[in-house]
Design a protein around this motif. Structure first.
Motif, short mmCIF file in Angstrom:
data_model
loop_
_atom_site.label_atom_id
_atom_site.label_comp_id
_atom_site.label_asym_id
_atom_site.label_seq_id
_atom_site.Cartn_x
_atom_site.Cartn_y
_atom_site.Cartn_z
N GLU A 178 0.83 -1.20 0.00
CA GLU A 178 0.00 0.00 0.00
C GLU A 178 0.87 1.25 0.00
OE1 GLU A 178 -3.21 0.03 -0.35
OE2 GLU A 178 -3.40 -2.14 -0.32
N GLU A 179 1.89 1.25 0.83
CA GLU A 179 2.81 2.40 0.89
C GLU A 179 3.61 2.51 -0.41
OE1 GLU A 179 5.26 2.17 4.30
OE2 GLU A 179 3.60 2.03 5.72
N ASN A 180 4.03 1.37 -0.94
CA ASN A 180 4.83 1.37 -2.18
C ASN A 180 4.05 1.99 -3.33
OD1 ASN A 180 7.13 0.22 -1.07
ND2 ASN A 180 6.46 -1.87 -1.52
N ILE A 181 2.82 1.52 -3.54
CA ILE A 181 2.02 2.02 -4.66
C ILE A 181 1.62 3.47 -4.43
CG2 ILE A 181 -0.19 1.74 -5.87
CD1 ILE A 181 0.17 -1.27 -5.64
N GLY A 182 1.33 3.83 -3.20
CA GLY A 182 1.02 5.23 -2.90
C GLY A 182 2.18 6.14 -3.22
N ALA A 183 3.39 5.71 -2.83
CA ALA A 183 4.58 6.51 -3.14
C ALA A 183 4.84 6.57 -4.64
CB ALA A 183 5.80 5.92 -2.41
N LEU A 184 4.56 5.47 -5.32
CA LEU A 184 4.74 5.41 -6.77
C LEU A 184 3.82 6.41 -7.47
CD1 LEU A 184 5.77 4.16 -9.43
CD2 LEU A 184 4.12 2.30 -9.09
N VAL A 185 2.56 6.42 -7.07
CA VAL A 185 1.60 7.36 -7.68
C VAL A 185 2.00 8.80 -7.40
CG1 VAL A 185 -0.80 8.16 -7.62
CG2 VAL A 185 -0.30 5.71 -7.65
N SER A 186 2.50 9.04 -6.21
CA SER A 186 2.94 10.40 -5.86
C SER A 186 4.08 10.86 -6.79
CB SER A 186 3.40 10.43 -4.41
OG SER A 186 3.90 11.70 -4.07
N LYS A 187 5.02 9.97 -7.03
CA LYS A 187 6.13 10.31 -7.94
C LYS A 187 5.64 10.54 -9.36
CE LYS A 187 8.64 6.75 -6.62
NZ LYS A 187 9.74 5.75 -6.57
N LEU A 188 4.68 9.74 -9.77
CA LEU A 188 4.13 9.91 -11.13
C LEU A 188 3.42 11.25 -11.27
CD1 LEU A 188 2.72 6.29 -11.72
CD2 LEU A 188 4.52 7.39 -13.06
N LYS A 189 2.65 11.63 -10.25
CA LYS A 189 1.91 12.89 -10.31
C LYS A 189 2.85 14.09 -10.35
CE LYS A 189 -2.40 11.44 -8.07
NZ LYS A 189 -3.27 11.60 -6.87
N ARG A 190 4.00 13.96 -9.67
CA ARG A 190 4.96 15.07 -9.64
C ARG A 190 6.00 14.97 -10.76
NH1 ARG A 190 8.12 14.50 -5.51
NH2 ARG A 190 7.36 12.48 -4.75
N SER A 191 5.79 14.01 -11.68
CA SER A 191 6.73 13.77 -12.79
C SER A 191 8.14 13.50 -12.31
CB SER A 191 6.73 14.97 -13.77
OG SER A 191 5.45 15.17 -14.33
N LYS A 192 8.24 12.87 -11.12
CA LYS A 192 9.54 12.55 -10.54
C LYS A 192 9.90 11.07 -10.70
CE LYS A 192 10.40 16.69 -8.90
NZ LYS A 192 11.52 17.51 -9.43
N TYR A 193 8.98 10.32 -11.28
CA TYR A 193 9.24 8.88 -11.41
C TYR A 193 10.31 8.62 -12.47
CZ TYR A 193 8.74 4.01 -12.68
OH TYR A 193 9.00 2.69 -12.98
N LYS A 194 11.25 7.75 -12.15
CA LYS A 194 12.30 7.37 -13.08
C LYS A 194 12.42 5.84 -13.08
CE LYS A 194 17.13 8.21 -14.29
NZ LYS A 194 18.40 8.89 -13.90
N PRO A 195 12.18 5.19 -14.21
CA PRO A 195 12.26 3.72 -14.25
C PRO A 195 13.66 3.23 -13.90
CG PRO A 195 11.29 4.61 -16.27
CD PRO A 195 11.86 5.77 -15.52
N GLN A 196 13.70 2.15 -13.15
CA GLN A 196 14.99 1.54 -12.85
C GLN A 196 15.51 0.78 -14.06
OE1 GLN A 196 13.57 -0.32 -8.96
NE2 GLN A 196 15.66 0.25 -8.41
N LYS A 197 16.81 0.66 -14.14
CA LYS A 197 17.42 -0.06 -15.25
C LYS A 197 17.06 -1.55 -15.17
CE LYS A 197 21.23 3.16 -15.84
NZ LYS A 197 20.47 4.24 -15.16
N SER A 198 16.93 -2.17 -16.32
CA SER A 198 16.64 -3.60 -16.35
C SER A 198 17.94 -4.39 -16.23
CB SER A 198 15.91 -3.97 -17.65
OG SER A 198 16.72 -3.68 -18.78
N LYS A 199 17.78 -5.63 -15.85
CA LYS A 199 18.93 -6.53 -15.75
C LYS A 199 19.01 -7.35 -17.03
CE LYS A 199 18.59 -10.04 -12.93
NZ LYS A 199 18.50 -10.81 -11.67
N ARG A 200 20.11 -7.23 -17.76
CA ARG A 200 20.27 -7.93 -19.03
C ARG A 200 20.73 -9.38 -18.79
NH1 ARG A 200 21.15 -6.60 -24.52
NH2 ARG A 200 19.60 -4.99 -24.05
#
Length: 446
Positions: free
Chosen positions: A70-92
């Motif tokens: 619940e906290e994780n998704i809430g924090a994720l949405v907050s970052k998205l709304k503030r345009s602060k979200y940055k995808p993590q790099k994938s593992k090749r």
């Protein structure tokens, strides 16, 4: 009964589909707000919880609502709304493509997968109304067997005498980011969503401890990648073929595409050559290249066997979606398209089965891995069990039985079984027998 937040979001996706369907020029200016907590929580629940973890080593269970979800998704949405979200790099990681080549795959983190799933659903609600019937790959209610049936029916019932077989060289590694975003802008004017997609394209990956930036290509293995690839090929290939090629070609022509694998079915030889040249020019224009050794045009159809006989050559065959297609005759002597598991795929499947049997036989009790073996055989029939390929799946079954006897007899301190004993063993513990799952000669598959 009132809608939940998720119900409201799904209703909005349905409205988006309706707008896209009614007006092919409609442009969407506000979409990012759909990525709310309830929607992303639903996206999280839809993920495969058994997939490998990304670079953060957080599993599906560790991220989820039963822990700190619940906290994780809430924090994720907050970052998205503030345009602060940055995808993590994938593992090749690398998986075998064939005996000589390996295919690169990117493993994303759970949080990245959640956002990718959310964006994919939004894009799907729009582009499923735009995508053409010739496209079958990575689309809801469409699959490779439908593509194979369309290929079969088109060759059998339309005036097809030639085929253009094309292979795009390293398609997923060479998609132009800017051209892809230009294509998406045709339908979407939401700058926040466009910037978010750009972030995913530019996220990069970690390969053997090294950070590798990405300036082109869509990451194979990601949830978003198939949708972006379909959008790119929709504009580069599908629409061009439908509106330009068909209007300038004499006689019948049709396209069948599954992801980046496609064939063009043509009536006249000179037009097949024109299409081949046109494909080369078209792909070069958009930063792609046809594989010269794997692309060709050739005669194929109801007159191919007879023409080949008169010309003292073998009748042409081609491979598509794991099957070798050839010209054949029915019991009544009428033309039909024959198909069998391609030699390359058959060899790879046998090798994989042999490796698995060798590795598993002494690790756990036979009754434990026997169920997995049964599942593997059913999975093979589920894909390769198509009309005209009964001998192909029967051969795989027989090869599996031979390998099974070999490795069971090599278990330490176990009594050896001859074929009589082993046949009796299989009667007590039967394996799934080959069967045709997809009948292309029925209007509906059973």
């Amino acid at each position: 009964m009132p809608y939940t937040d998720t119900g409201v979001t799904l209703q909005k996706l349905s409205l988006i589909s309706g707008h896209a369907r009614r007006d092919v020029k409609f442009q969407f200016t506000s979409l990012t707000h759909l990525l709310n907590e309830e929607y992303l929580r639903d996206c999280y629940k839809s993920l495969n919880r058994n997939k490998a973890v990304g670079i953060d080593k957080v599993s599906w269970e560790e991220y989820g609502p039963d822990t700190s979800g619940e906290e994780n998704i809430g924090a994720l949405v907050s970052k998205l709304k503030r345009s602060k979200y940055k995808p993590q790099k994938s593992k090749r990681v690398y998986i075998p493509k064939n005996e000589k080549e390996r295919r690169p795959i990117g493993i994303s983190t759970i949080e990245t997968k959640i956002v990718e799933k959310g964006i994919t659903r939004i894009l799907e609600s729009i582009y499923e109304e735009d995508f053409l019937d010739c496209s079958y790959g990575f689309r809801p209610k469409r699959n490779s067997h439908q593509a194979l049936k369309t290929l079969n029916d088109t060759i059998m019932f339309q005036p097809v005498n030639h085929i253009v077989e094309a292979d795009i060289k390293g398609f997923f590694d060479n998609v132009s980011h800017e051209m892809l975003l230009d294509f998406i802008r045709i339908r979407i004017k939401d700058t926040r969503l466009l910037n978010l997609i750009r972030k995913f394209l530019k996220a990069g990956y970690i390969d053997n401890g090294l950070i590798v930036p990405t300036d082109k290509g869509t990451p194979q293995g990601s949830i978003l990648s198939p949708m972006l690839a379909n959008i790119y090929l929709h504009y580069v290939l599908d629409e061009w073929f439908e509106t330009t090629v068909k209007s300038h070609i004499r006689g019948y022509c049709e396209l069948v595409r599954y992801a980046d694998d496609f064939v063009c079915l043509v009536r006249y030889a000179d037009e097949a050559k024109r299409i081949e040249r046109g494909l080369q020019n078209r792909f070069n224009k958009y930063g792609l290249e046809l594989h010269t050794e794997k692309s060709r045009n050739f005669s194929f159809g109801r007159f191919e066997k007879e023409n080949a006989k008169h010309q003292h050559r073998r009748a042409n065959t081609f491979e598509f979606l794991g099957f070798a297609h050839y010209c054949d005759l029915s019991r009544r002597g009428n033309f039909k398209v024959g198909r069998k598991t391609s030699r390359k795929k058959f060899t790879a499947k046998c090798k994989a089965m042999n490796t698995w049997l060798k590795s598993i036989r002494n690790i756990v009790a036979t009754k434990e891995w026997w169920k997995i073996l049964q599942s593997k055989l059913r999975g093979h029939y589920q894909y390769y069990g198509v009309s005209e390929n009964y001998n192909g799946i029967l051969r795989f079954y027989k090869e599996t039985v031979k390998m099974l006897k070999k490795w069971m007899n090599r278990r330490s301190q176990k009594r050896k079984m001859n074929w009589t004993n082993f046949t009796e063993y299989l009667e007590h513990y039967p394996l799934p027998k080959p069967r045709i799952v997809h009948n292309f000669y029925l209007s509906r598959e059973s």
